[in-house]
Design a protein around this motif. Structure first.
Motif: not given
Lengths: 499, 158, 321
Positions: C31-45, C86-92
């Motif tokens: 899972i890719m979090a397109p944000a720095a560790p600690g950001g909201g998307w990182d939290g979701t991921a 098919g094994s990758q996801l991204m949070v947005n």
């Protein structure tokens, strides 16, 4: 009296042997992680916070306080030893600290930094305990115009430290301000000077510029004159410990640094950079040995370090009383507090006095613990400088690259580090000061954003800057600071011609 | 060097700085000019760039004057082998990360090249030390701190 | 930014627990979090990582962070680098929709494969306690009368707060191009501006202002959800105040372009299972997020609609031409 009793109660909880052990572990972990370049206090606290969750609330709070202070001190250690500041707040420390380290005075530099942090931290935590409710009332009254005026004052004060050539100093500053323009404009979201490179949208990282100019630039410079004028790094010269003279020269800067750091840190948008710059410039002005500045003056470490720590305690004022996180570190702390069941905000002091005062007592204890465990370590740190020069610089460059990659793992970021390193090398060769450039990068965007917010609120009327007493006074001070040197030198010349 | 021919009087480094500053001033102004979005209230995103551009321009002109007067301070000669090794090491670092070589090899490249630049003549040994150092840092980051550093063939083994 | 970090210790602990219970699961995800560790998307991921492994839906989940430019740098890397995987996801989320337009990103959300919306957070409009503005109608009247005099404090330009201010002006019949919106960096500064009485109104996620609202220093003009919030039953919705406006700061998960229909079904099923697991429910509760699960074609349509709505607003306020 109430406050005092509450604080004493907090101490009674925090002083148990098991709690002291947690403080010790926290300080140790914080220092160990914080000392890694590129990992500033914010990231240190973030990374280590989960460790504390396994303890009971009192234990986790005190360990957390230890991590916090340890992380801060660890950052300064890197700045002093290898000239690679991990965050913008320890930039001013690096200026004199790294010079001292190379001249064999790394021991006193680290000691004055540790003890200065302790003194500043203690005074500022007292301020937090007794003045917070009052101070915060003043702090939220600070409007964008006041911040703008404060930035201008900082600009003027810093310009006094430019070195022998004002032209080269201002050029360096202007390049820094130009770099600050790069990226997304905070007020309209427009990309400026990015030339279609998406990695530039977030702007230039202060740490990338600082590490590039300082650490990489210096390595290139030293290598370039290796045969002609070989640099000699003396790990220890004279006393490893602070001499009587060092103490005499340090205590006043500690107190002045605290006086800058605590109130400005308590402002919601004050930050730690402005007080450290103000402290550095002030110490340079007041120092009895101005020639030593630039070669390793202990005042230049003592003052900014105290200011840095005091401002960190200052950020706790809006954080605890209003729930306002005003720095990256504070934002992470807020999350930590919530995890401990502390909900910072106006009701905190009334609802959970036990935890608040427990935290404040923990801060005192962690602060003391920091000095106790770090002073003996100084000998060990300084010995790092005894590594043979080729390996020492090779290690510094590896750590510089690591710090950059830890912040942002991209080739563009590394290339910037390289370009800034080369720029730093050329600037050293032609005697341009490098520090103003970093100052420009930090203060430029802050000043611009605050001015534009002020003008947006006043619907474009610039008089708002003079109509508000706070900004008017600060701008007045800045103006005096700007013209005073000219007037003085004019007067002196006048006197001289009289004689 | 040109700086010694005081008859002509122009200091080349100062001229170069002047030219660079004027180019930067033009770039900043051009970029500001091509902005299409302005703020509804107060000053927009172009005000500061224009001020900066003007300041850069003035500084460029000042350097021009300096070039024909005292010039910039004369630097001492450069040990170009050392600078080349160090620069090569840094470029190697960037290339290694860019081409997917990973953090550990990149560390070894920059470590050995820097040590060479500072006069050590044991490139292979230093490369080995660099590998170990890089591995230690990588493991600490990924296992203890859970931060990812760029991965290459070596990192995938762990 | 913070919450996610806290979960990190828990993540590790739970990941270990997950290994034992999930012996049957075969799914290995990145899972890719397109944000720095600690950001909201990182939290979701990282919460997803926690829920997926703990509930045994996936065998292993790796989170990687690619931060920068409102997530558009991560998006570009995801679209170009993970194509057909098919094994990758991204949070947005909502913020990325605006960032794509603002940053003139070369890639956009039509290029990814939508999987599911997961969470949503209500926004809130507040005024200082001593403000003469009492209701959404009072604020609406002022915005209609002179939009310049109503200063809004909120987060970054073009973000969800800004877009909501513009939508508010539009919804009450005011001029959205004339709103006087002042972006602040981080919730703290905007809050200080509000408490100091420097601005007329503030917009943010409800959680950000909660402490001040409960302490009586800020007054809620309206929350942006369809119904009143369970944790703030006293706060009226904007709709109750006569302003027809609903804004949710949602977060979702997408897959790379070019994956097969089967691959898509596997991912969608995994997300649906996760969203209905008790582990996920616990995480949502702990973090104060609302479950907003929406899968399949409905989510695809929702994403398109939000894209159109945000695009229109950004053009209206003159941030995108």
């Amino acid at each position: 009296m109430d406050t005092f009793n509450a604080l004493m109660h907090g101490f009674s909880v925090a002083i148990e042997p098991s709690k002291l052990l947690f403080a010790l572990v926290g300080v140790f972990l914080g220092t160990a992680v914080g000392v890694l370049p590129g990992i500033g206090p914010a990231l240190t606290v973030a990374l280590l916070l989960p460790v504390t969750f396994k303890l009971d609330p009192a234990g986790s709070l005190i360990m957390f306080a230890g991590i916090y202070y340890g992380g801060m001190y660890g950052g300064s250690t890197t700045a002093i030893l290898i000239n690679a500041p991990g965050e913008s707040a320890s930039l001013a420390t690096a200026l004199e600290g790294s010079k001292m380290a190379k001249a064999g005075r790394g021991g006193p530099a680290l000691a004055t930094s540790a003890i200065g942090s302790f003194v500043a931290g203690t005074i500022a935590t007292l301020g937090l305990a007794f003045l917070a409710p009052w101070l915060v009332e003043v702090a939220v009254k600070f409007g964008p115009w006041d911040y703008f005026a404060l930035m201008i004052l900082a600009f003027v004060t810093v310009s006094a430290t430019f070195g022998d050539s004002p032209l080269r100093g201002i050029t360096s500053l202007a390049i820094g301000v130009t770099l600050g323009l790069i990226g997304i404009d905070r007020l309209t979201g427009q990309a400026r000077l990015t030339f279609g490179v998406p990695e530039l949208l977030d702007g230039v990282e202060v740490t990338t510029l600082a590490v590039g100019l300082f650490a990489v630039g210096e390595a290139l410079y030293v290598a370039s004159k290796r045969f002609r004028d070989p640099e000699e790094i003396v790990p220890i010269k004279g006393s490893l410990w602070m001499t009587k003279e060092d103490w005499k020269r340090s205590w006043a800067p500690w107190l002045r640094g605290t006086a800058f750091g605590f109130p400005i840190g308590a402002l919601p948008a004050g930050g730690a950079e402005v007080p450290t710059f103000l402290s550095y410039s002030t110490e340079k002005k007041l120092c009895k040995y101005p020639d030593e500045f630039g070669k390793g003056a202990i005042e230049g470490v003592a003052g900014p370090e105290a200011a840095n720590n005091a401002s960190a305690a200052g950020t706790l004022v809006p954080l605890l009383t209003l729930g306002l996180p005003t720095s990256a570190t504070a934002a992470i702390m807020l999350a930590g507090f919530q995890q401990y069941g502390l909900n910072p905000g106006p009701l905190l002091f009334a609802e959970r006095p036990d935890l608040v005062w427990g935290l404040i007592a923990s801060l005192f204890i962690a602060n003391t613990m920091l000095v106790i465990i770090n002073l003996p370590l100084i000998g060990l740190w300084v010995r790092l400088l005894a590594i043979p020069q080729p390996w020492l610089y090779a290690g510094i460059l590896v750590f510089a690259a690591m710090g950059t990659l830890a912040v942002k793992a991209s080739v563009v970021e590394l290339s910037m580090l390289f370009v800034f390193g080369f720029l730093g090398f050329l600037m050293r060769r032609y005697d341009y000061p490098v520090a103003p450039m970093v100052v420009g990068l930090i203060l430029g965007p802050m000043a611009e954003a605050q001015l534009r917010r002020a003008l947006q609120i006043s619907l474009g009327d610039p008089m708002i800057l003079l109509e508000n007493p706070g900004s008017a006074i600060l701008l007045g001070l800045a103006f005096i600071g700007l013209v005073a040197p000219f007037v003085m030198s004019g007067l002196n010349r006048f006197k001289a011609s009289e004689d | 060097m040109a700086s010694t021919s005081s008859a002509k009087g122009a200091d080349i480094p100062a001229l170069v700085v002047a030219a660079l500053l004027l180019i930067a001033a033009a770039l900043v102004a051009y970029d500001a000019k091509s902005q299409t979005i302005v703020s509804t209230y107060g000053v927009g995103p172009t005000a500061m760039p224009y001020v900066v551009s003007a300041v850069l321009g003035v500084l460029g002109l000042c350097h021009l004057v300096v070039a024909f007067r005292e010039g910039l301070p004369k630097p001492e000669a450069v040990d170009s082998t050392a600078v080349l090794w160090l620069t090569g090491g840094l470029i190697g670092l960037i290339a290694c990360i860019g081409l997917g070589g990973g953090f550990i090899i990149a560390t070894a490249i920059v470590f050995s090249a820097t040590a060479r630049s500072f006069g050590r003549q044991a490139l292979a040994v230093d490369f080995g030390i660099g590998l170990v150092l890089g591995l230690a840092i990588f493991l600490m980051f990924s296992k203890l701190l859970q931060l990812t550093l760029p991965s290459g063939p070596l990192e995938k083994l762990f | 930014m913070l919450k996610s970090i806290l979960s990190r210790g828990a993540v590790t602990a739970l990941a270990l627990a997950g290994l034992t219970t999930a012996a049957f699961a075969q799914l290995e995800l990145k899972i890719m979090a397109p944000a720095a560790p600690g950001g909201g998307w990182d939290g979701t991921a990282r919460s997803m990582q926690q829920a997926l492994t703990a509930s045994g839906i996936a065998k292993s989940v790796q989170v990687n962070n690619v931060n920068g430019a409102g997530g558009t740098i991560g998006l570009a890397q995801f679209v170009n680098g993970a194509k057909g995987d098919g094994s990758q996801l991204m949070v947005n989320g909502f913020v990325m929709v605006g960032a794509i337009l603002l940053n003139k990103s070369p890639v956009n959300l039509s290029q990814v494969t939508p999987i599911a919306r997961l969470t949503a957070e209500a926004q809130v409009i507040v005024v200082p306690a001593d403000s003469p503005i009492k209701t959404a109608k009072d604020l609406a009247d002022r915005v209609k009368a002179d939009p310049a005099k109503v200063t809004w404090a909120g987060g970054s330009a073009g973000g969800v707060d800004h877009i909501m201010a513009a939508l508010f002006a539009g919804a009450v019949g005011g001029d959205a191009t004339k709103i006087n919106y002042i972006p602040f960096s981080g919730g703290g500064e905007a809050l200080a501006a509000l408490l100091g009485g420097r601005v007329t109104a503030g917009i943010s996620g409800y959680g950000e202002f909660e402490g001040q609202i409960k302490a009586g220093k800020l007054r809620v003009v309206g929350v942006s959800s369809g119904a009143r919030l369970p944790n703030a039953p006293d706060a009226p919705t904007l709709k109750e105040g006569g302003v027809n406006l609903e804004v949710l700061n949602w977060r979702s998960v997408v897959a790379p372009p070019g994956i097969t229909a089967e691959q898509r079904k596997v991912l969608a099923d995994a997300m649906e299972k996760m969203a209905k697991s008790k582990e996920w429910a616990e995480i949502l509760k702990a973090r104060g997020w609302d479950d907003a699960y929406l899968g399949g074609a409905e989510f695809e349509a929702f994403l398109k609609a939000e894209d159109a709505r945000v695009g229109k607003v950004l053009r209206d306020v003159g941030l995108v031409k």
